[in-house]
Design a protein around this motif. Structure first.
Motif, short mmCIF file in Angstrom:
data_model
loop_
_atom_site.label_atom_id
_atom_site.label_comp_id
_atom_site.label_asym_id
_atom_site.label_seq_id
_atom_site.Cartn_x
_atom_site.Cartn_y
_atom_site.Cartn_z
N ALA A 167 -16.60 40.23 104.23
CA ALA A 167 -16.01 40.64 105.51
C ALA A 167 -16.98 40.41 106.65
O ALA A 167 -16.58 40.03 107.76
CB ALA A 167 -15.60 42.11 105.44
N ALA A 168 -18.27 40.65 106.41
CA ALA A 168 -19.27 40.43 107.45
C ALA A 168 -19.31 38.98 107.88
O ALA A 168 -19.47 38.67 109.07
CB ALA A 168 -20.64 40.87 106.94
N MET A 169 -19.15 38.07 106.91
CA MET A 169 -19.11 36.64 107.24
C MET A 169 -17.91 36.32 108.12
O MET A 169 -18.01 35.57 109.09
CB MET A 169 -19.06 35.82 105.96
CG MET A 169 -20.31 35.90 105.10
SD MET A 169 -20.10 35.10 103.49
CE MET A 169 -19.70 33.43 104.01
N ALA A 170 -16.76 36.91 107.78
CA ALA A 170 -15.55 36.66 108.58
C ALA A 170 -15.70 37.22 109.99
O ALA A 170 -15.29 36.59 110.97
CB ALA A 170 -14.35 37.30 107.88
N VAL A 171 -16.29 38.42 110.11
CA VAL A 171 -16.48 39.02 111.43
C VAL A 171 -17.48 38.24 112.25
O VAL A 171 -17.31 38.07 113.47
CB VAL A 171 -16.93 40.49 111.27
CG1 VAL A 171 -17.34 41.08 112.61
CG2 VAL A 171 -15.82 41.33 110.66
N ARG A 206 -16.07 35.57 114.20
CA ARG A 206 -15.16 36.00 115.27
C ARG A 206 -15.87 36.80 116.36
O ARG A 206 -15.23 37.46 117.16
CB ARG A 206 -14.04 36.86 114.66
CG ARG A 206 -13.16 36.11 113.68
CD ARG A 206 -12.34 37.03 112.79
NE ARG A 206 -11.50 37.93 113.55
CZ ARG A 206 -10.80 38.93 113.01
NH1 ARG A 206 -10.84 39.13 111.72
NH2 ARG A 206 -10.06 39.72 113.77
N ARG A 207 -17.19 36.73 116.38
CA ARG A 207 -17.93 37.50 117.38
C ARG A 207 -17.59 37.06 118.81
O ARG A 207 -17.46 37.88 119.71
CB ARG A 207 -19.43 37.37 117.14
CG ARG A 207 -19.91 38.15 115.91
CD ARG A 207 -21.39 37.99 115.71
NE ARG A 207 -22.15 38.58 116.81
CZ ARG A 207 -23.47 38.51 116.91
NH1 ARG A 207 -24.18 37.86 115.99
NH2 ARG A 207 -24.09 39.08 117.94
N ARG A 238 -23.34 35.13 125.27
CA ARG A 238 -24.44 34.17 125.32
C ARG A 238 -24.98 33.83 123.91
O ARG A 238 -25.46 32.72 123.69
CB ARG A 238 -25.61 34.73 126.15
CG ARG A 238 -25.34 34.78 127.63
CD ARG A 238 -26.63 34.96 128.40
NE ARG A 238 -27.30 36.21 128.02
CZ ARG A 238 -27.11 37.39 128.64
NH1 ARG A 238 -26.29 37.46 129.66
NH2 ARG A 238 -27.76 38.48 128.23
N ALA A 239 -24.83 34.80 122.98
CA ALA A 239 -25.40 34.59 121.64
C ALA A 239 -24.59 33.60 120.82
O ALA A 239 -25.10 32.96 119.90
CB ALA A 239 -25.50 35.90 120.89
N VAL A 240 -23.34 33.45 121.13
CA VAL A 240 -22.48 32.58 120.33
C VAL A 240 -22.52 31.18 120.87
O VAL A 240 -22.29 30.97 122.04
CB VAL A 240 -21.02 33.12 120.33
CG1 VAL A 240 -20.13 32.20 119.50
CG2 VAL A 240 -20.99 34.54 119.79
#
Length: 381
Positions: A272-276, A279-280, A379-381
């Motif tokens: 789930a962390a990978m999926a989230v 989508r950040r 900015r991080a994405v």
């Protein structure tokens, strides 16, 4: 697009990952339900197969040591004792020498009185008493070998070097306690040259409240003799024998089930962390246009909850079907297979834990992904 449709769209973005995550939870629930049910096996056997009015008198040294059959008459004189039957282990094989059967000999009188759970009718008891080679056979063996009432079978002894020719006169109740094949002990005595010994004595008492008094009287009667006795209730004997041999394994199943749950939970949270993480940027944009952090977390939590609930339902169904099929495909377990059941509370526990794993797999990553400032996330994405 309504709320539910949006959740479904997000879940099906990466179908392979969603399916694999659901299957991992499904398998973990199946393993959990199966393992956590094993400790219940001991309690189930005790509830279904132990009789509170039966005592077992055996050698103080061990169940494997013999007692003089003359003890029976002396035990019958003890107050509150209604009936006594000597019991001897024979053991043997039928056709396949590698497949040993539980063959036991019992005194032919008081069968229905001492063993009411065998569900033997008056006519069957009469045939058992009147025919020297009569035998009572468990239902599962009758089905396994295709035997019929009235059929004569040949069994080769393994504990003793003699063969048995037995005629089946009745079938033991499927829920009956104890052996698989019963035959008359006087026939066994005849084949062995009348040694005049027995492995143990079944003692029927008038009330369960009389058990302590009868136990003390019997053991005191044979104290300081060459063959001292140890008398106990049927429940106590089963607990000692099964508990000592299987207790550690069955209780260890709970620990193993907890490990499985913890491991699968970590896998689900990581997936789930990978999926989230993917989508950040989307979540940052949603927060920028007015969606609150709590609403975003709630959406992702619902997604995880749906995956967990689906996996939990599938896992519970799989476990239920497995336990239902077990008696039909596992003849080697005999009565134990019949005793193994999946209780409703185990299904409920499994379902709730699956839902908790699903909810945690959505809530934790979503909380971590939305705790930063919106500008920083963009900015991080």
């Amino acid at each position: 697009m309504n709320y539910f449709s949006l959740v479904l769209r997000n879940i099906t973005r990466n179908k392979r990952r969603t399916i694999l995550t659901t299957l991992s939870i499904t398998v973990s629930k199946f393993i959990f339900a199966s393992l956590i049910s094993l400790p219940e096996l001991l309690n189930q056997v005790l509830r279904d197969r132990a009789n509170s009015l039966r005592l077992i008198c055996h050698s103080k040294a061990s169940l494997f040591y013999m007692l003089p059959e003359s003890y029976r008459r002396r035990i019958e004189t003890v107050p509150h004792v209604e009936a006594v039957a000597a019991y001897s282990v024979f053991m043997g094989t039928y056709r396949d020498p590698n497949e040993q059967l539980g063959i036991l000999a019992v005194d032919d009188d008081h069968i229905r009185e001492i063993f009411p759970d065998w569900d033997i009718g008056a006519e069957t008891e009469h045939e058992f008493v009147s025919m020297r080679t009569a035998a009572l056979v468990a239902t599962n063996l009758m089905k396994l070998y295709g035997w019929k009432v009235g059929q004569t079978i040949m069994l080769r002894g393994t504990l003793y070097p003699v063969d048995l020719q037995l005629t089946i006169v009745g079938v033991l109740n499927e829920e009956a306690a104890g052996p698989r094949i019963i035959f008359r002990r006087d026939y066994m005595e005849e084949l062995l040259g009348r040694p005049g010994t027995a492995n143990l004595f079944w003692v029927k008492i008038d009330s369960s409240k009389s058990a302590p008094e009868v136990i003390a009287a019997i053991d005191e009667m044979f104290a300081n003799s060459e063959n001292e006795t140890a008398t106990e209730t049927e429940v106590a004997l089963i607990k000692n024998e099964i508990g000592s041999n299987l207790g550690l394994m069955l209780n260890g199943a709970k620990f193993l089930a907890a490990i499985v749950m913890f491991t699968i939970g970590l896998v689900a949270v990581n997936t789930a962390a990978m999926a989230v993480r993917e989508r950040r940027h989307e979540m940052a944009v949603m927060r920028a246009i007015g969606f609150t952090r709590n609403s975003i977390i709630a959406r992702i939590l619902v997604e995880g909850l749906l995956i967990g609930v689906t996996g939990g339902v599938l896992g519970c169904v799989l476990a239920y079907l497995g336990f239902e099929l077990l008696p039909h495909v596992s003849g080697a377990l005999g009565p134990l297979a019949l005793a193994m059941t999946l209780e409703p509370r185990i299904i409920a526990y499994s379902f709730l834990i699956a839902a908790a794993i699903g909810a945690a797999s959505g809530f934790i990553p979503a909380t971590l992904a939305t705790r930063g400032a919106i500008s920083t996330e963009l900015r991080a994405v």
